[in-house]
Design an enzyme around this catalytic site. Structure first.
Site, PDB file in Angstrom:
ATOM      1  N   LEU A  79       0.862  -1.177   0.000  1.00  0.00           N
ATOM      2  CA  LEU A  79       0.000   0.000   0.000  1.00  0.00           C
ATOM      3  C   LEU A  79       0.898   1.226   0.000  1.00  0.00           C
ATOM      4  O   LEU A  79       2.017   1.179   0.512  1.00  0.00           O
ATOM      5  CB  LEU A  79      -0.901   0.026   1.249  1.00  0.00           C
ATOM      6  N   ASP A  80       0.407   2.333  -0.557  1.00  0.00           N
ATOM      7  CA  ASP A  80       1.151   3.589  -0.484  1.00  0.00           C
ATOM      8  C   ASP A  80       1.421   3.924   0.982  1.00  0.00           C
ATOM      9  O   ASP A  80       0.650   3.554   1.875  1.00  0.00           O
ATOM     10  CB  ASP A  80       0.344   4.738  -1.106  1.00  0.00           C
ATOM     11  N   LYS A  81       2.497   4.643   1.216  1.00  0.00           N
ATOM     12  CA  LYS A  81       2.908   4.974   2.582  1.00  0.00           C
ATOM     13  C   LYS A  81       1.791   5.653   3.367  1.00  0.00           C
ATOM     14  O   LYS A  81       1.580   5.380   4.552  1.00  0.00           O
ATOM     15  CB  LYS A  81       4.154   5.865   2.550  1.00  0.00           C
TER      16      LYS A  81
END
Length: 236
Positions: free
Chosen positions: A54-56
């Site tokens: 997942l994106d940060k």
């Protein structure tokens, strides 16, 4: 960053584990020597390997495998697009999406962003409106492909950028925008209600090694609970 990985565990059996990833922590090693969820998972159980990322800034469901067979089993499901991923996005504007299918090819740029371009890879997302507020909406997002920033740019192209996602046109959310009787102190500077883009991996469904369907849901973290509460309280 001190995080108790055990407190993040949503589901666990002999082969798989699903964690509720907090925002602001990378899924995997981001080369900055920062703490990442994969590192924390290894401290909890050395056998764990993240099956996707997942994106940060994105919070929510992240799947881990405990052995090579489980990892292969999950990889095949992701490759065949049989993993059902459900995201919730708080977006700018009022939108009534009913099984809206967005099919726009995505091209990754070297700058860590993406554009819609016919030279890019095919990408499909299904959108449904869950709630409408005064000037914002809560959207259910079901990506059928797994391209970088797919949900974010597809929503942007439908004039529904995610709150506080300036990379794709999303503006911040201030309480003064939605609350009628809002007063700020004389020397105070108003801060946005959320400091990241408002996207959450709400649910994940996959098949276990014995082919049983597993569905896991992740509660909103504190920052999303705050904006949901404020948007509901100041709906009219």
């Amino acid at each position: 960053m001190k995080l108790d990985f055990k407190s993040l565990v949503l589901f666990e059996d002999d082969n798989f584990l699903v964690a509720n990833k907090p925002p602001y922590i990378s899924s995997l090693d981001d080369r900055n020597n920062d703490v990442n969820l994969q590192m924390l998972a290894k401290r909890y159980d050395e056998s764990l390997s993240a099956c996707h990322r997942l994106d940060k800034e994105t919070s929510g469901c992240l799947l881990f495998a405990k052995n090579a067979e489980a990892y292969r089993h999950a990889s095949i499901q992701f490759e065949k697009r049989t993993v059902d991923k459900v995201y919730h996005a708080f977006v700018n504007g009022i939108h009534e999406f009913r099984n809206l299918k967005v099919e726009l090819p995505i091209l990754s740029l070297n700058k860590g962003s993406v554009v819609i371009d016919f030279k890019g890879k095919p990408a499909t997302t299904i959108f449904n409106t869950l709630e409408v507020y005064k000037r914002h909406s809560l959207i259910e997002c079901r990506p059928e492909t797994g391209r970088m920033h797919q949900i974010r740019i597809h929503l942007s192209k439908k004039e529904a950028p995610i709150i506080n996602d300036p990379l794709y046109g999303g503006s911040p959310l201030f309480l003064s925008e939605i609350k009628k009787k809002f007063n700020l102190g004389k020397y105070e500077e108003e801060q946005p209600l959320i400091k990241r883009f408002a996207l959450h991996a709400f649910a994940l469904s996959f098949r276990s090694l014995n082919n049983e369907e597993v569905t896991v849901q992740a509660d909103y973290p504190k920052d999303l609970r705050v904006i949901e509460k404020q948007l509901k309280a100041n709906r009219y």
